[in-house]
Design an enzyme around this catalytic site. Sequence first.
Site, PDB file in Angstrom:
ATOM      1  N   HIS A   1      36.385  26.505  84.594  1.00 46.16           N
ATOM      2  CA  HIS A   1      37.787  26.379  84.147  1.00 46.16           C
ATOM      3  C   HIS A   1      37.857  25.310  83.061  1.00 46.16           C
ATOM      4  O   HIS A   1      38.479  25.491  82.015  1.00 46.16           O
ATOM      5  CB  HIS A   1      38.670  26.010  85.351  1.00 46.16           C
ATOM      6  CG  HIS A   1      40.031  25.483  84.985  1.00 46.16           C
ATOM      7  ND1 HIS A   1      40.232  24.222  84.464  1.00 46.16           N
ATOM      8  CD2 HIS A   1      41.265  26.068  85.026  1.00 46.16           C
ATOM      9  CE1 HIS A   1      41.518  24.049  84.211  1.00 46.16           C
ATOM     10  NE2 HIS A   1      42.164  25.155  84.546  1.00 46.16           N
ATOM     11  N   ASN A   2      37.219  24.178  83.315  1.00 54.50           N
ATOM     12  CA  ASN A   2      37.275  23.083  82.351  1.00 54.50           C
ATOM     13  C   ASN A   2      36.513  23.417  81.071  1.00 54.50           C
ATOM     14  O   ASN A   2      36.918  23.012  79.978  1.00 54.50           O
ATOM     15  CB  ASN A   2      36.719  21.800  82.975  1.00 54.50           C
ATOM     16  CG  ASN A   2      37.726  21.152  83.913  1.00 54.50           C
ATOM     17  OD1 ASN A   2      38.605  21.827  84.441  1.00 54.50           O
ATOM     18  ND2 ASN A   2      37.609  19.862  84.119  1.00 54.50           N
TER      19      ASN A   2
ATOM     20  N   GLU B   1      38.823  25.363  79.220  1.00 55.43           N
ATOM     21  CA  GLU B   1      39.856  24.408  78.746  1.00 55.43           C
ATOM     22  C   GLU B   1      39.381  23.728  77.451  1.00 55.43           C
ATOM     23  O   GLU B   1      40.126  23.646  76.468  1.00 55.43           O
ATOM     24  CB  GLU B   1      40.085  23.372  79.860  1.00 55.43           C
ATOM     25  CG  GLU B   1      40.960  22.194  79.534  1.00 55.43           C
ATOM     26  CD  GLU B   1      40.997  21.186  80.706  1.00 55.43           C
ATOM     27  OE1 GLU B   1      41.369  21.584  81.824  1.00 55.43           O
ATOM     28  OE2 GLU B   1      40.659  20.001  80.499  1.00 55.43           O
TER      29      GLU B   1
ATOM     30  N   LYS C   1      35.910  25.487  89.111  1.00 52.91           N
ATOM     31  CA  LYS C   1      36.705  24.471  88.403  1.00 52.91           C
ATOM     32  C   LYS C   1      35.941  23.957  87.179  1.00 52.91           C
ATOM     33  O   LYS C   1      36.524  23.689  86.123  1.00 52.91           O
ATOM     34  CB  LYS C   1      37.064  23.314  89.349  1.00 52.91           C
ATOM     35  CG  LYS C   1      37.816  22.168  88.674  1.00 52.91           C
ATOM     36  CD  LYS C   1      39.119  22.639  88.066  1.00 52.91           C
ATOM     37  CE  LYS C   1      40.061  21.591  87.535  1.00 52.91           C
ATOM     38  NZ  LYS C   1      39.625  20.397  86.937  1.00 52.91           N
TER      39      LYS C   1
ATOM     40  N   SER D   1      43.651  21.768  89.599  1.00 51.67           N
ATOM     41  CA  SER D   1      44.009  21.691  88.180  1.00 51.67           C
ATOM     42  C   SER D   1      45.507  21.635  87.985  1.00 51.67           C
ATOM     43  O   SER D   1      46.267  22.251  88.730  1.00 51.67           O
ATOM     44  CB  SER D   1      43.453  22.894  87.424  1.00 51.67           C
ATOM     45  OG  SER D   1      43.845  22.802  86.065  1.00 51.67           O
TER      46      SER D   1
END
Length: 469
Positions: A187-188, A191, A184, A130
């Site tokens: 995480h997104n 986000e 991840k 990232s």
Amino acid sequence: MKGTYDFGLVGLGVMGRNFILNVADNGFSAFGNDLDEEKVSALIEEGGDIQKVNASSGAKTFVDSLSTPRKIMLLVPAGKVVDAVIESLLPLLDKDDIIIDGGNSFFTDTDRREAYLADKGIHFFGAGVSGGAKGARLGPSIMPGGNREAYQHVKPIFEAVSAKYNGEPCVTYLGPKSAGNYVKMVHNGIEYGLMQLTSEIYDVLKKGGHFNNDELHQTYAQWNAGRLQSFLVQITSEIFEQEDDLGDGRLVDKILDKAKQKGTGKWTSQNAMDLGIPVPSIDIAVSMREISALKEERIKADELYDRPAVAAMDKQKLKGLAEQALYFSFIITYAQGLHQLADASKEYGYDLDISEIAKIWRAGCIIRAGLLADITEAFKADSNLPNLLLSPTFVSKVQSTVAAARELVAYAATNGIPLPGLSNSLTYFDAYTSSRLPLNLIQAQRDYFGSHTYERLDQEGTFHTEWEA
Ligand code: 6PG
């Protein structure tokens, strides 16, 4: 023939080129590979010293140039391309070589590839990277998952190239199989949630307080200097300053209000549903991108319905409420994403350490924020914390800002300004912190029409009632 280059990278797009130059800057020699000759030449030229950075379009030259066990990272589009690259490399590799997929691959694809390659003696890592193109060049946050022993070969390189927070590398071994891709993905999802929140707060400041772009720039810049310090708040402040190259005024006002998506936020929501973990602040962020895409329908609907005239709110008051509401809803969004990770860790056997994850998100990645230092501490203090909202240190942070979130949601609802991320965060908070919810009635309804049975508060066991009798 065994080569001498420390690290190999397939896919010399912007991310790949930047990552490889970062590897070389940190004292490792690196070899790139791409079918496109122009990209190969561009990298050799940019690398300067051929002993440090070299590249080829042919797979054999590439593989032969690497020291063993080979460490080959793929920065290619997720999906079929990853499988195709793996197949092209496979006949050229030796036992114990390592392939690292640095793209946003779906986690079950990573599990499939890991098992397939393990059978052939090759280690496969799914490593979320990232930080965008700049992060790849200057220091991304890296989220690797795969075989723990094999990670030792990759570790020195990843630790050197990653972002640093107070000197600590923003990378750590996360867990087996697809742990890295899964982390991840979430995480997104977070986000998406944070981006939705920053954008709707912009909307309410504009519609309710008539903030112009300079004031919006100053407001977000000021917030970024305080407890809301984060990459997304920082870039938001900068966006309001950007002039339009193609016309008068600021660029932000000329951009079509249809948000695209590559799917990682949607995957987070879908998988949260599968796990039975509520992440409504992420769900609504995905839905808002979908609503935004319905531009033509929105234009028609706007003509069909009246909306209340917005009663302006005092600028300073609105700014104060917005800051608190944004802080509150950022916490709720992280809480939901981390709750999902804790549950997925059990379900998929990742054995994740949430404090380590929060730690490697403190710099380099898109969701980096001052808050993550506090989150790291909260999970360090209690590694089994099921939800951030149960952390004693977060109670006061949430308690002191929730009233502002309520006032802003009420104001926005009365005035017809959509604040879906904030209101979903508030509703989640109110429900999660309610010891009694009205779902007893749902159980009664289920038993009424379908004999689905219910449990009681006062007695053990399963009950059914003949409701119509
Ligand atoms: C990152 C980002 C990145 C992602 C983009 C686009 O951590 O650097 O998450 O991996 O590809 O943010 O995502 P969407 O196109 O789905 O918005």
